[in-house]
Motif scaffolding. Sequence first.
Motif, short mmCIF file in Angstrom:
data_model
loop_
_atom_site.label_atom_id
_atom_site.label_comp_id
_atom_site.label_asym_id
_atom_site.label_seq_id
_atom_site.Cartn_x
_atom_site.Cartn_y
_atom_site.Cartn_z
N THR A 45 0.82 -1.37 -0.11
CA THR A 45 0.25 0.33 0.28
C THR A 45 1.57 1.44 0.05
OG1 THR A 45 -1.97 -1.19 1.18
CG2 THR A 45 -1.40 1.23 1.06
N GLN A 85 -7.56 0.01 -1.06
CA GLN A 85 -8.42 -1.66 -0.87
C GLN A 85 -9.90 -1.74 0.24
OE1 GLN A 85 -5.11 -2.74 1.68
NE2 GLN A 85 -5.80 -4.39 2.71
N GLU A 162 -5.10 -4.66 -3.41
CA GLU A 162 -5.59 -5.75 -3.47
C GLU A 162 -6.87 -5.80 -3.47
OE1 GLU A 162 -4.76 -7.12 0.85
OE2 GLU A 162 -2.43 -6.71 1.17
MG MG Z 1 -2.34 -2.87 2.45
#
Ligand code: MG
Lengths: 313, 272
Positions: A45, A85, A162
């Motif tokens: 991330t 995400q 993700e």
């Molecule tokens: Mg992450």
Amino acid sequence: MAEPIVIAEGLHKSFGDTHALHGLDLSVPKGTVCGVLGPNGAGKTTAVRILATLSDPDAGHARIAGYDVVRDAAQVRARIGLAGQYAAVDEKLTGRGNLRMFARLSHLSRREAHRRADELLDRFSLMDAADRQVSGYSGGMRRRLDLITSLILRPDVLFLDEPTTGLDPRSRGQIWDSVRELVADGTTVLLTTQYLDEADQLADDIAVIDHGRVIATGTPDELKATIGDRLDVELEDPAALPAAATVLEALAGAEPTTTDDRLTVALPATGLRLADIVRELDRAGVAAADVRLRRPTLDEVFLRLTDQKEPVR
Amino acid sequence: MTALTSPLGRLRWTFTDGFTLIGRELGRLRNDPGELIVALIFPAVMVVLFGYVFGSAIQVPGGGDYREYLMPGLFAMVTFSALMGVMTRMAGDASRGVMDRFRSMPMARSAVPFGQTGADLLTGLLMLAIMVAAGLLVGWRPHHGLVPTTQAFLLMIVLRYALSWAGVYVGLAVKNDQIANALVPLFLPFTMLSNAFVPTGGMPGWLRFLADWNPVSALTAATRHLFGNPGAPSANAVWPLAHPVATVLLWSAALLVIFVPLSLRAYSRKGR
Ligand SMILES: [Mg+2]
Ligand SMILES: Nc1ncnc2c1ncn2[C@@H]1O[C@H](COP(=O)(O)OP(=O)(O)O)[C@@H](O)[C@H]1O
């Protein structure tokens, strides 16, 4: 060869004592899917946020389509899409309302915004739910809406952080189909995932990252080749296990893992022929019910690379 | 698409984006009428609760009708609700990733804070209009003619706008909608600890000090004065109550000077 459309060189980022990124390098050629594969906390991330201009690196630099993510952030933003995400949409608006709002904020004219919203809803099978409030959507529908929201401006590069974490298999399949369609249109995709099968399914190239740096890169097949084939031996008589283990250890140069009447060992990348293996077992008086050579799964590659105790999935 | 690079282009997009965000607020209200109904019922409940339940036991200083005394206090309460409303909206967007989506889009950096405060101004006007209607129903009247009445409403609007910028900053600072929601109940003691509902004269010394200096009191005193409603501060009142209009303007200016730059910086800051 043209310059890769996404380039990151030596990215560093710390949060207090945590080195989230520790010299991360990435390069993604135009029109390909790069899978950034890493366990939780690997820095995926953090890397995506830097590439999407949401955060600045402490050191190193990154360019998208030739534009520096720090100095030319506005140019970068005009060329990227980001789906994180979590579904970053307004729960209280309808699906269509969200798309129209984000389209207007992307500075499409009102008419163009309405047209684009309908086009995306139609193409990604959300038209039936278009006028329902997002708070009533399933997890998969929300993610899909989030994904298509990032497509409003037809980005050259799409970052997916993700995109399927926490989704059921059917919703994952739908997201995968959407990604494949985008790639067919020529969009470059950088996708982070903890799921090996996801990277295997979607990515042209994989960068395995752990502790903020890339520890391996290659196509899924190349990565599998790095750890050589696996040899599975099934015995007729479990009592022969110690003898068989000695033979296999001598052949492979590594201690096999054993369960009941089975032995598994990684073979050196140089490769051994099945015939030789069977002959050696015979000579030691071991009767094998089955002897098989197989390609390693990405899971095995991943476990080996990241030294994880537990399989990721 | 016009470039964001020229100052004029940026200004234009700040306005356009701001209007889009106002449209978003209206869309939310349309889809979730519950919120609108609460906004409609709230003033009625307050007017009844305070005007009739408490009002029967409260003596207005200098005489006069309690509901006439009460309405400026309720207007002030509605005005200060901007702080909480904008704060929770900003924190909600920040914690759900919507803010990051805005930030990753080719928008003007100032569009979101300006849009959110503009949108609040619109919903605030709606709430104020409902409150005025409720007041008129229970016998409240402005007594000093058009100009002071207009001035009173302008004062509320100016302070509301300034407060909404403080809300932007606090919302961006807490980033977490759970924390933001936990802060909301503080609103009640903050507005009650003032002259909005009861005269401060009867409070213990330290409480009275807080109440007299509370900006809610200044706004209430200013509009009571402009509307000609009962409850004017006594001659020996503290400075903010002796000069309530100037105090409200000073508060508004100070809030804007502090929180507009802070909010714009907090919005464009990249940290994580
Ligand atoms: Mg992450
Ligand atoms: N804002 C932050 N403050 C402190 N630590 C952070 C922050 N963001 C990420 N980290 C830490 O940096 C590391 C990498 O995080 P992240 O990039 O989110 O990993 P991933 O997405 O691969 O799970 C983790 O150890 C995480 O705890």
